[in-house]
Design a protein around this motif. Sequence first.
Motif, mmCIF file in Angstrom:
data_model
loop_
_atom_site.group_PDB
_atom_site.id
_atom_site.type_symbol
_atom_site.label_atom_id
_atom_site.label_comp_id
_atom_site.label_asym_id
_atom_site.label_seq_id
_atom_site.Cartn_x
_atom_site.Cartn_y
_atom_site.Cartn_z
ATOM 1 N N ARG A 1 0.853 -1.187 0.000
ATOM 2 C CA ARG A 1 0.000 0.000 0.000
ATOM 3 C C ARG A 1 0.891 1.240 0.000
ATOM 4 O O ARG A 1 2.098 1.160 0.185
ATOM 5 C CB ARG A 1 -0.921 -0.001 1.227
ATOM 6 C CG ARG A 1 -1.845 -1.205 1.292
ATOM 7 C CD ARG A 1 -2.702 -1.198 2.555
ATOM 8 N NE ARG A 1 -1.893 -1.293 3.753
ATOM 9 C CZ ARG A 1 -2.390 -1.242 4.995
ATOM 10 N NH1 ARG A 1 -3.694 -1.085 5.181
ATOM 11 N NH2 ARG A 1 -1.591 -1.348 6.030
ATOM 12 N N LEU B 1 -12.725 4.728 -2.469
ATOM 13 C CA LEU B 1 -13.190 3.970 -3.623
ATOM 14 C C LEU B 1 -12.512 4.441 -4.895
ATOM 15 O O LEU B 1 -12.288 5.639 -5.099
ATOM 16 C CB LEU B 1 -14.707 4.120 -3.777
ATOM 17 C CG LEU B 1 -15.594 3.725 -2.596
ATOM 18 C CD1 LEU B 1 -17.055 3.964 -2.938
ATOM 19 C CD2 LEU B 1 -15.358 2.275 -2.197
ATOM 20 N N HIS B 2 -12.203 3.475 -5.753
ATOM 21 C CA HIS B 2 -11.773 3.750 -7.129
ATOM 22 C C HIS B 2 -12.838 3.125 -8.013
ATOM 23 O O HIS B 2 -12.867 1.901 -8.193
ATOM 24 C CB HIS B 2 -10.403 3.149 -7.406
ATOM 25 C CG HIS B 2 -9.906 3.415 -8.796
ATOM 26 N ND1 HIS B 2 -9.086 2.533 -9.470
ATOM 27 C CD2 HIS B 2 -10.128 4.460 -9.646
ATOM 28 C CE1 HIS B 2 -8.802 3.026 -10.661
ATOM 29 N NE2 HIS B 2 -9.426 4.193 -10.791
ATOM 30 N N GLY B 3 -13.725 3.963 -8.527
ATOM 31 C CA GLY B 3 -14.910 3.421 -9.162
ATOM 32 C C GLY B 3 -15.791 2.809 -8.086
ATOM 33 O O GLY B 3 -16.115 3.462 -7.093
ATOM 34 N N GLU B 4 -16.151 1.551 -8.258
ATOM 35 C CA GLU B 4 -16.947 0.863 -7.248
ATOM 36 C C GLU B 4 -16.089 -0.013 -6.343
ATOM 37 O O GLU B 4 -16.611 -0.661 -5.437
ATOM 38 C CB GLU B 4 -18.019 0.010 -7.927
ATOM 39 C CG GLU B 4 -19.029 0.819 -8.728
ATOM 40 C CD GLU B 4 -20.101 -0.044 -9.333
ATOM 41 O OE1 GLU B 4 -19.991 -1.290 -9.205
ATOM 42 O OE2 GLU B 4 -21.047 0.509 -9.926
ATOM 43 N N LYS B 5 -14.788 -0.013 -6.550
ATOM 44 C CA LYS B 5 -13.892 -0.899 -5.812
ATOM 45 C C LYS B 5 -13.267 -0.183 -4.627
ATOM 46 O O LYS B 5 -12.739 0.924 -4.751
ATOM 47 C CB LYS B 5 -12.792 -1.409 -6.749
ATOM 48 C CG LYS B 5 -11.853 -2.423 -6.107
ATOM 49 C CD LYS B 5 -10.836 -2.918 -7.120
ATOM 50 C CE LYS B 5 -9.898 -3.945 -6.499
ATOM 51 N NZ LYS B 5 -8.873 -4.406 -7.474
ATOM 52 N N GLU B 6 -13.331 -0.819 -3.453
ATOM 53 C CA GLU B 6 -12.682 -0.267 -2.264
ATOM 54 C C GLU B 6 -11.181 -0.519 -2.350
ATOM 55 O O GLU B 6 -10.735 -1.656 -2.510
ATOM 56 C CB GLU B 6 -13.253 -0.913 -1.001
ATOM 57 C CG GLU B 6 -12.677 -0.342 0.285
ATOM 58 C CD GLU B 6 -13.350 -0.883 1.531
ATOM 59 O OE1 GLU B 6 -12.690 -0.913 2.597
ATOM 60 O OE2 GLU B 6 -14.535 -1.287 1.452
ATOM 61 N N VAL B 7 -10.386 0.551 -2.236
ATOM 62 C CA VAL B 7 -8.938 0.425 -2.427
ATOM 63 C C VAL B 7 -8.131 0.891 -1.212
ATOM 64 O O VAL B 7 -6.907 0.887 -1.247
ATOM 65 C CB VAL B 7 -8.484 1.226 -3.668
ATOM 66 C CG1 VAL B 7 -9.059 0.621 -4.935
ATOM 67 C CG2 VAL B 7 -8.850 2.705 -3.539
ATOM 68 N N VAL C 1 -3.097 1.373 -7.389
ATOM 69 C CA VAL C 1 -4.070 2.381 -7.830
ATOM 70 C C VAL C 1 -3.326 3.450 -8.627
ATOM 71 O O VAL C 1 -2.336 4.008 -8.150
ATOM 72 C CB VAL C 1 -4.781 3.025 -6.626
ATOM 73 C CG1 VAL C 1 -5.694 4.160 -7.085
ATOM 74 C CG2 VAL C 1 -5.561 1.986 -5.835
ATOM 75 N N LYS D 1 -4.130 0.935 -1.910
ATOM 76 C CA LYS D 1 -3.371 -0.106 -2.595
ATOM 77 C C LYS D 1 -2.351 0.512 -3.540
ATOM 78 O O LYS D 1 -2.620 1.491 -4.216
ATOM 79 C CB LYS D 1 -4.316 -1.029 -3.363
ATOM 80 C CG LYS D 1 -5.229 -1.843 -2.456
ATOM 81 C CD LYS D 1 -6.141 -2.756 -3.254
ATOM 82 C CE LYS D 1 -7.024 -3.590 -2.333
ATOM 83 N NZ LYS D 1 -7.938 -4.482 -3.099
#
Length: 324
Positions: A241, A263-269, A293, A290
């Motif tokens: 990370r 969030l990056h789009g709908e993804k939790e990062v 990203v 992460k």
Amino acid sequence: MTDATGPAPTAAPSPLLGLPGAVSGDGIDAPVAAHYGSFNGEQRTLVGGEGFVDLSHRGVIRVSGPDRLPWLHSLTTQHFESLQPGVPTIALVLSPNGHVEHAMYGVDDGEAFTAHTEPGAAAPLAEWLDRMRFMMRVEVEDLTDELAVAWRPGPDGEGKYDVFPRADLEKYAEAAGPACGMWAFEALRIGRGEPRFGQDTDHRTIPNEVGWIPSAVHLDKGCYRGQETVARVHTLGRPPRRLTLLHLDGSDNRLPTRGAAVLHGEKEVGFVGSSARHHEAGPIALALIKRNVPIDAILEVEGLPAGQEVVVDPEVGLHVRPLR
């Protein structure tokens, strides 16, 4: 969502909360002032090299005895054997897997090493160190009830911590004023990309992810607990990370909840840590996300769009953002 809420505040309210305009802080910083009437003005005061910040809710430990420096050298990430009197340093205690368990900021005076920690963290740190003494000629004391901490700005942009008798806090304030609050202090810290243990970290954080190399981790020293993980990631690069500075959309007058998902789009990062309103940059926050990203991706925190400013290089794992 991180579960690293940090120790609960244990300090009594600071007497400086009696100063004109003082408003108490939030959460772990509740025992000291958030501001004294104008957190933007207080930021400008500190940037101008004046004033001080009451950090008397922080914990304080002292390690004394003739074996203290080689002993601390063997237990922590820092090179204590070469530490000269009067030189401030940062040291971490890691788990066997390299996760950060304690962070302390201190100075050796030639006879003892005095360090301060996050509120509520001095007692568990002192207890752990005391268990590790074995036959070494060292003494460990928790002096939180006797000593107070304050911060003054300096020409290097980072400033200086002062540790002094708690009974002298009001006398210190008279000499060092004007008083500035935690909101101003935190906004400038976040703007510099400096992580705060327990606020911008979680139980899985390794030093490489948050830019504590080389400031808190000396790479040319003997073995210490957790060294293998730190050395491997430093050698190979690409930490799991990375800490990033988020520039938040200011059209909605609010800051994100600490620990909220990024969030990056709908993804939790990742998750957001500290946030503040900077007197120049506007609403900002630190987030641990992460590594993979994209650094130019627009992220989202609790419905707030957020652009990124690189703090930790995603390939190398070093703090690359210049101080300002």
